[in-house]
Design a protein around this motif. Structure first.
Motif, PDB file in Angstrom:
ATOM      1  N   ILE A   1       0.885  -0.592   0.023  1.00 14.68           N
ATOM      2  CA  ILE A   1       0.223  -0.202  -0.102  1.00 14.68           C
ATOM      3  C   ILE A   1       1.094   1.190  -0.185  1.00 14.68           C
ATOM      4  CG2 ILE A   1      -1.949   1.279   1.488  1.00 14.68           C
ATOM      5  CD1 ILE A   1      -2.834  -1.696   1.841  1.00 14.68           C
ATOM      6  N   TYR A   2       1.922   0.881   0.702  1.00 16.07           N
ATOM      7  CA  TYR A   2       3.041   2.347   1.009  1.00 16.07           C
ATOM      8  C   TYR A   2       3.836   2.708  -0.322  1.00 16.07           C
ATOM      9  CZ  TYR A   2       7.066   5.197   2.292  1.00 16.07           C
ATOM     10  OH  TYR A   2       8.026   6.347   1.915  1.00 16.07           O
ATOM     11  N   LEU A   3       4.299   1.277  -1.080  1.00 18.43           N
ATOM     12  CA  LEU A   3       4.832   1.731  -2.398  1.00 18.43           C
ATOM     13  C   LEU A   3       3.890   2.312  -3.614  1.00 18.43           C
ATOM     14  CD1 LEU A   3       7.190  -1.157  -2.268  1.00 18.43           C
ATOM     15  CD2 LEU A   3       7.965   0.758  -1.817  1.00 18.43           C
TER      16      LEU A   3
ATOM     17  N   LYS B   1       0.707   3.796  -2.881  1.00 20.25           N
ATOM     18  CA  LYS B   1       0.377   5.357  -2.994  1.00 20.25           C
ATOM     19  C   LYS B   1       1.817   6.014  -3.069  1.00 20.25           C
ATOM     20  CE  LYS B   1      -1.467   8.617   0.295  1.00 20.25           C
ATOM     21  NZ  LYS B   1       0.192   8.977   1.165  1.00 20.25           N
ATOM     22  N   ARG B   2       3.076   6.282  -2.259  1.00 18.83           N
ATOM     23  CA  ARG B   2       4.416   6.339  -3.011  1.00 18.83           C
ATOM     24  C   ARG B   2       4.269   6.759  -4.678  1.00 18.83           C
ATOM     25  NH1 ARG B   2       9.723   6.574  -0.560  1.00 18.83           N
ATOM     26  NH2 ARG B   2      10.921   8.190  -2.021  1.00 18.83           N
ATOM     27  N   SER B   3       3.783   5.276  -5.108  1.00 21.27           N
ATOM     28  CA  SER B   3       4.164   5.555  -6.632  1.00 21.27           C
ATOM     29  C   SER B   3       3.691   6.957  -7.565  1.00 21.27           C
ATOM     30  CB  SER B   3       4.079   4.330  -7.102  1.00 21.27           C
ATOM     31  OG  SER B   3       2.369   3.871  -6.987  1.00 21.27           O
ATOM     32  N   LYS B   4       2.128   6.833  -6.969  1.00 24.85           N
ATOM     33  CA  LYS B   4       1.575   7.840  -7.449  1.00 24.85           C
ATOM     34  C   LYS B   4       1.325   9.402  -7.706  1.00 24.85           C
ATOM     35  CE  LYS B   4      -2.152   4.654  -6.819  1.00 24.85           C
ATOM     36  NZ  LYS B   4      -3.827   4.387  -6.687  1.00 24.85           N
ATOM     37  N   ASP B   5       2.133   9.529  -5.886  1.00 24.95           N
ATOM     38  CA  ASP B   5       2.619  11.476  -5.668  1.00 24.95           C
ATOM     39  C   ASP B   5       3.320  11.431  -6.671  1.00 24.95           C
ATOM     40  OD1 ASP B   5       1.462  11.126  -3.281  1.00 24.95           O
ATOM     41  OD2 ASP B   5       3.235  10.319  -2.352  1.00 24.95           O
TER      42      ASP B   5
END
Length: 55
Positions: A47-49, A51-55
């Motif tokens: 989930i963290y990865l 979300k981070r890839s969408k930022d």
């Protein structure tokens, strides 16, 4: 996939089989805790990865 109640019944039966087979109940609980931590940690990382890839 089964429903939560069926999963709980199956898990309880599995735990009882291990304990009745001579496993130490604390060792069974410790192993379940390790596995749960691994699974939840894995999904939290995904989930963290994501979300981070969408930022």
């Amino acid at each position: 996939m089964t429903d939560p109640k069926e999963f709980a019944r199956e898990l309880a039966a599995l735990i009882k089989r291990y304990i009745n087979g001579g496993c130490d109940p604390q060792e069974v609980a410790d192993e379940l805790a390790r596995e749960a931590s691994y699974v939840f940690g894995h999904y939290n990382l995904e989930i963290y990865l994501e979300k981070r890839s969408k930022d």
